[in-house]
Design an enzyme around this catalytic site. Structure first.
Site, PDB file in Angstrom:
ATOM      1  N   ASP A  84       7.724  15.706  -5.123  1.00 47.09           N
ATOM      2  CA  ASP A  84       8.744  14.660  -5.360  1.00 47.09           C
ATOM      3  C   ASP A  84       9.426  14.876  -6.708  1.00 47.09           C
ATOM      4  OD1 ASP A  84       6.706  12.364  -3.622  1.00 47.09           O
ATOM      5  OD2 ASP A  84       8.800  12.821  -3.117  1.00 47.09           O
ATOM      6  N   SER A  92      -0.408   7.934  -1.639  1.00 46.76           N
ATOM      7  CA  SER A  92      -1.565   7.090  -1.979  1.00 46.76           C
ATOM      8  C   SER A  92      -2.654   7.115  -0.911  1.00 46.76           C
ATOM      9  CB  SER A  92      -1.112   5.637  -2.173  1.00 46.76           C
ATOM     10  OG  SER A  92       0.087   5.623  -2.869  1.00 46.76           O
ATOM     11  N   GLY A 141       4.813   4.711   1.972  1.00 49.86           N
ATOM     12  CA  GLY A 141       3.977   3.646   2.542  1.00 49.86           C
ATOM     13  C   GLY A 141       3.289   4.031   3.829  1.00 49.86           C
ATOM     14  N   ASP A 146       8.899   8.937   4.894  1.00 52.15           N
ATOM     15  CA  ASP A 146       8.345   9.091   3.549  1.00 52.15           C
ATOM     16  C   ASP A 146       8.253   7.758   2.813  1.00 52.15           C
ATOM     17  OD1 ASP A 146       9.503  11.022   0.628  1.00 52.15           O
ATOM     18  OD2 ASP A 146       7.654   9.905   1.037  1.00 52.15           O
ATOM     19  N   GLY A 162       5.442   5.913  -5.980  1.00 50.61           N
ATOM     20  CA  GLY A 162       4.482   5.923  -4.876  1.00 50.61           C
ATOM     21  C   GLY A 162       3.802   4.564  -4.764  1.00 50.61           C
TER      22      GLY A 162
HETATM   23  C1  DX5 Z   1       8.909   8.058  -3.311  1.00 50.69           C
HETATM   24  C2  DX5 Z   1       8.491   9.441  -2.820  1.00 50.69           C
HETATM   25  C3  DX5 Z   1       7.400   9.382  -1.797  1.00 50.69           C
HETATM   26  C4  DX5 Z   1       6.138   8.692  -2.297  1.00 50.69           C
HETATM   27  C5  DX5 Z   1       5.125   8.575  -1.190  1.00 50.69           C
HETATM   28  O1  DX5 Z   1      10.122   8.169  -4.006  1.00 50.69           O
HETATM   29  O2  DX5 Z   1       9.584  10.123  -2.254  1.00 50.69           O
HETATM   30  O3  DX5 Z   1       7.107  10.724  -1.375  1.00 50.69           O
HETATM   31  O4  DX5 Z   1       5.596   9.433  -3.362  1.00 50.69           O
HETATM   32  O5  DX5 Z   1       3.986   7.971  -1.748  1.00 50.69           O
HETATM   33  P1  DX5 Z   1       3.195   6.823  -0.913  1.00 50.69           P
HETATM   34  O6  DX5 Z   1       2.672   7.516   0.308  1.00 50.69           O
HETATM   35  O7  DX5 Z   1       2.108   6.387  -1.851  1.00 50.69           O
HETATM   36  O8  DX5 Z   1       4.199   5.769  -0.587  1.00 50.69           O
HETATM   37 ZN    ZN Z   2       9.119  11.985  -1.250  1.00 42.36          ZN
END
Ligand code: DX5
Ligand code: ZN
Length: 222
Positions: free
Chosen positions: A34, A202, A181, A179, A148
């Site tokens: 990211d 996460s 949650g 992508d 995240g």
């Molecule tokens: C947010 C990122 C995602 C995020 C996903 O801007 O693009 O890739 O890190 O993390 P989780 O799975 O914890 O939402």
């Molecule tokens: Zn991402």
């Protein structure tokens, strides 16, 4: 078969090489890098993500799924090209000129990199339809980009179905990556609506057993 791309956004920096090593054994299909420039989104992760991507190029043969949340897309493509990423996704919201989108598409194609177009929660499918025949994947953000650990936005499911329906109707064979949650509950919803690649940060990084977490996400199939 649903693929999993593990986001490294919330991976802590200390001893990250060891953590990457452990994640490699979790059977994730990709590492999701990211990249944030502090302009397109507030956060700036460019140095840390480059460090992780460099380390992975020595540790792992798994593909890099690079998610550019940046304004100057071309600059960051140049920065990652030598690492031979499998996928590079860029945000349509960062580029309004059609000619610029197509020149980025051409450059990624020339470098044999799969092309992803990313859309934020409030961007409509309509806005990217003209590019679909020329790319390999649509990255549908199920959270606002920038951090995240956020909750999956439920309206995303309808958007995934709408895109899937359009792709099927027009004989377009693209991946739909979702992508933000993603966990074992939201994964089922996203895959049943048509997602083929799930990004999870996460849910995998916080789990006691990343291998089991990845298995839980892969068990759903469209
Ligand atoms: C947010 C990122 C995602 C995020 C996903 O801007 O693009 O890739 O890190 O993390 P989780 O799975 O914890 O939402
Ligand atoms: Zn991402």
């Amino acid at each position: 078969m649903t693929l999993v791309s593990t986001s490294l956004l919330n991976l802590s920096e200390e001893d990250y090489v060891h953590s990457l090593y452990n994640l490699e054994t979790s059977k994730t299909d990709y590492f999701h890098i990211d990249v944030m420039d502090g302009k397109f989104v507030e956060n700036n992760t460019s140095k840390r993500m480059k460090d992780y991507a460099m380390a992975l190029s020595h540790i792992s043969s798994l593909g890099l799924d690079v998610h550019l949340m940046v304004e100057n897309v071309e600059e960051y493509i140049d920065e990652y090209i030598d690492l031979e990423p499998r996928i590079i996704s860029f945000h349509i919201e960062a580029i309004r000129e059609k000619s610029r989108v197509f020149s980025i598409i051409d450059e990624l194609k020339r470098n044999n990199i799969r092309i992803g177009l990313a859309i934020n929660p409030n961007t409509k499918i309509e806005e990217i339809k003209e590019y679909l025949p020329f790319i390999h994947m649509v990255l549908i953000m199920s959270v606002e980009p920038g951090k995240g650990g956020q909750l999956y936005l439920p309206e995303t499911t309808q958007k995934i179905s709408e895109l899937k329906e359009y792709l099927d109707k027009n004989n377009l064979d693209l991946d739909i990556e979702v992508d933000g949650g993603i966990n074992d509950k939201t994964a089922e919803e996203a895959v049943n609506a048509g997602a083929s690649i799930l990004v999870a940060g996460s849910y995998i990084l916080k789990s006691e057993n990343p291998k089991e977490a990845v298995r839980n996400l892969k068990k759903y199939d469209f």
